[in-house]
Design a protein around this motif. Sequence first.
Motif, short mmCIF file in Angstrom:
data_model
loop_
_atom_site.label_atom_id
_atom_site.label_comp_id
_atom_site.label_asym_id
_atom_site.label_seq_id
_atom_site.Cartn_x
_atom_site.Cartn_y
_atom_site.Cartn_z
N ALA A 317 57.79 105.18 116.75
CA ALA A 317 59.00 105.84 117.24
C ALA A 317 60.29 105.27 116.66
CB ALA A 317 59.05 105.77 118.77
N ASP A 318 60.36 103.96 116.40
CA ASP A 318 61.62 103.40 115.89
C ASP A 318 61.52 103.00 114.42
OD1 ASP A 318 59.89 101.29 116.09
OD2 ASP A 318 61.36 99.89 116.94
N ALA A 319 60.41 103.35 113.75
CA ALA A 319 60.22 102.92 112.36
C ALA A 319 61.24 103.60 111.45
CB ALA A 319 58.80 103.25 111.91
N ARG A 320 61.81 102.84 110.52
CA ARG A 320 62.73 103.39 109.53
C ARG A 320 62.00 103.70 108.22
NH1 ARG A 320 66.04 105.98 111.13
NH2 ARG A 320 67.26 105.82 109.24
N THR A 321 60.85 103.05 108.04
CA THR A 321 60.03 103.29 106.85
C THR A 321 58.58 103.39 107.31
OG1 THR A 321 61.54 101.93 105.53
CG2 THR A 321 59.38 102.41 104.57
N ILE A 322 57.88 104.43 106.84
CA ILE A 322 56.47 104.59 107.19
C ILE A 322 55.67 104.91 105.93
CG2 ILE A 322 54.76 105.84 108.57
CD1 ILE A 322 56.98 106.65 110.50
N PHE A 323 54.64 104.14 105.67
CA PHE A 323 53.70 104.46 104.60
C PHE A 323 52.36 104.76 105.24
CE2 PHE A 323 50.32 102.99 101.63
CZ PHE A 323 50.51 103.96 100.65
N TRP A 324 51.79 105.92 104.89
CA TRP A 324 50.53 106.33 105.49
C TRP A 324 49.49 106.59 104.41
CZ3 TRP A 324 49.50 111.90 107.62
CH2 TRP A 324 48.18 111.97 108.10
N ASN A 325 48.38 105.91 104.50
CA ASN A 325 47.27 106.17 103.59
C ASN A 325 45.97 106.27 104.38
OD1 ASN A 325 44.80 104.94 102.11
ND2 ASN A 325 46.08 105.73 100.49
N GLY A 326 45.32 107.42 104.27
CA GLY A 326 43.99 107.57 104.84
C GLY A 326 43.98 108.27 106.19
N PRO A 327 43.18 109.35 106.31
CA PRO A 327 43.07 110.10 107.56
C PRO A 327 42.55 109.25 108.73
CG PRO A 327 41.75 111.12 105.80
CD PRO A 327 42.36 109.91 105.22
N MET A 328 42.93 109.64 109.93
CA MET A 328 42.56 108.91 111.15
C MET A 328 41.13 109.21 111.61
SD MET A 328 45.15 107.06 112.06
CE MET A 328 45.11 106.72 110.31
N GLY A 329 40.56 110.29 111.09
CA GLY A 329 39.21 110.65 111.48
C GLY A 329 38.60 111.55 110.43
N ALA A 330 37.40 112.04 110.70
CA ALA A 330 36.71 112.94 109.78
C ALA A 330 37.34 114.34 109.94
CB ALA A 330 35.21 112.95 110.07
N PHE A 331 38.60 114.44 109.47
CA PHE A 331 39.44 115.61 109.78
C PHE A 331 38.91 116.91 109.17
CE2 PHE A 331 41.38 116.82 105.77
CZ PHE A 331 41.06 115.73 104.97
N GLU A 332 38.00 116.80 108.21
CA GLU A 332 37.46 118.02 107.59
C GLU A 332 36.68 118.84 108.62
OE1 GLU A 332 36.94 114.91 106.51
OE2 GLU A 332 37.23 114.77 104.33
N MET A 333 36.25 118.18 109.71
CA MET A 333 35.55 118.89 110.79
C MET A 333 36.53 119.02 111.96
SD MET A 333 31.77 117.15 110.54
CE MET A 333 32.21 115.44 110.35
N ALA A 334 36.76 120.26 112.40
CA ALA A 334 37.82 120.56 113.38
C ALA A 334 37.82 119.64 114.62
CB ALA A 334 37.76 122.02 113.78
N PRO A 335 36.65 119.32 115.21
CA PRO A 335 36.69 118.50 116.42
C PRO A 335 37.24 117.09 116.19
CG PRO A 335 34.51 119.49 116.12
CD PRO A 335 35.28 119.77 114.87
N TYR A 336 37.35 116.67 114.92
CA TYR A 336 37.77 115.29 114.64
C TYR A 336 39.07 115.24 113.83
CZ TYR A 336 32.80 115.54 115.61
OH TYR A 336 31.60 115.88 116.16
N ALA A 337 39.85 116.32 113.92
CA ALA A 337 41.09 116.40 113.12
C ALA A 337 42.33 116.03 113.92
CB ALA A 337 41.25 117.81 112.55
N SER A 338 42.18 115.91 115.24
CA SER A 338 43.36 115.78 116.10
C SER A 338 44.19 114.53 115.81
CB SER A 338 42.91 115.80 117.57
OG SER A 338 44.00 115.65 118.41
N GLY A 339 43.55 113.40 115.60
CA GLY A 339 44.27 112.15 115.35
C GLY A 339 45.10 112.23 114.07
N THR A 340 44.51 112.78 113.03
CA THR A 340 45.21 112.92 111.75
C THR A 340 46.38 113.88 111.89
OG1 THR A 340 43.09 112.53 110.66
CG2 THR A 340 44.85 113.45 109.29
#
Length: 407
Positions: A317-340
């Motif tokens: 919430a207060d980050a001024r810089t964010i680097f994101w690498n790598g999905p949070m779950g097996a997002f290719e399958m709909a039931p596991y995409a929510s975190g990403t």
Amino acid sequence: MRTIDKLSQELGGLAGRTVLVRSDLNVPLDGSTITDDGRVRASVPTITHLTEAGARVVVCAHLGRPKGAPEAKYSLAPVARRLGELVGDGTSVTFVEETVGARAAAAVAALADGDVLVLENLRFNPGETAKADEERADFAHALADLADAFVSDGFGVVHRAQASVYDVARLLPHAAGELVRSEVEVMRRLREDPQRPYAVILGGAKVSDKLGVIESLITVADRVLVGGGMVFTFLKAQGHEVGTSLLEEDQVDTVRGYLETAAERGVEIVLPTDIVVADSFSADAAHEVVAADAIPADRMGLDIGPESEEVFARALADARTIFWNGPMGAFEMAPYASGTRAVARCLVERTRDGAMTVVGGGDSAAAVREFGHADDDFGHISTGGGASLEYLEGKELPGLQVLEERA
Ligand code: ADP
Ligand code: MG
């Protein structure tokens, strides 16, 4: 790094010159349909810059992992077609089914000023990725013979010492293209001068793919959030059981070391508090949410849970810089995409609030586009996952180093 304009000055203008451009056109294909054309679009500014200067542009690139010989499914023909659509009607974009050789040379000779030619997949030639220096140099010479100058614009491959990335730059007057320059500028800011708080989100399949970068980011960032398949090695290092989830037993001690380093340096490691677990790695499997420290022995963690989404949102919430690498779950399958999806939404919000946000990694970039986000919803979407990680890790990248040398 020399700019294209500087190269142009040195050559007394680019009109009528043949310029070999190494682009990164390694896009995901479904048959001959491009499912994410991000890299093709990212290659356009440099190509257009050169055609507008009157250069005859010869684009070279690789696609997939052919084994040093032609294979129809890895042909760059569909990508050349897409490039033609993107550069627009005023410019002729042709394709030749050869990389070096008589047909390629004839196609180059047929170019008029401002035309573009795309060569066939570099990796149909064993010399492109050969370990032996002489073999690579031979292929680089054949490429260099086609042109008067070289522009390096494939950011996704600058961490590779390959013929079209490294060796050819030693043979021709060269410059860095727009994409390489803008990617390096973003990564340089992350590496040297991030505005704080600086949060890093790491996910994806395996810890072992990303050890180096974890080790260095854990000392640079203020907060490191971990999700994806790699999180189970972290949970195990904290003493929890992870059922049948992806786990790299041989990395548990290393990860325990990271947790200690982070604690000593006051870097906050944020792990999920709940996990979506399933019977098997399948979209149809029965699934439910469990506490991260209570994963049943016969279940597999495939996403971070809803409470974790909130924990992660608060940590960003207060980050001024964010680097994101790598999905949070097996997002290719709909039931596991929510975190990403949730992390992507957080980044979009933080971007709107003026934070610098960077998405790195092929699957992460594909995920945010699949969720319907536009490129400018984020500060930057890197075209080069591996290259950006190696840069952030502080490694020397051969394809960038060679641009500091004179040909
Ligand atoms: P990137 O290309 O963005 O760097 P990676 O290649 O490291 O990301 O990882 C992406 C892959 O990780 C995706 O295919 C995704 O399905 C997989 N993945 C993420 N979380 C899990 C998990 N919990 N279990 C298994 N695979 C996962
Ligand atoms: Mg990937």
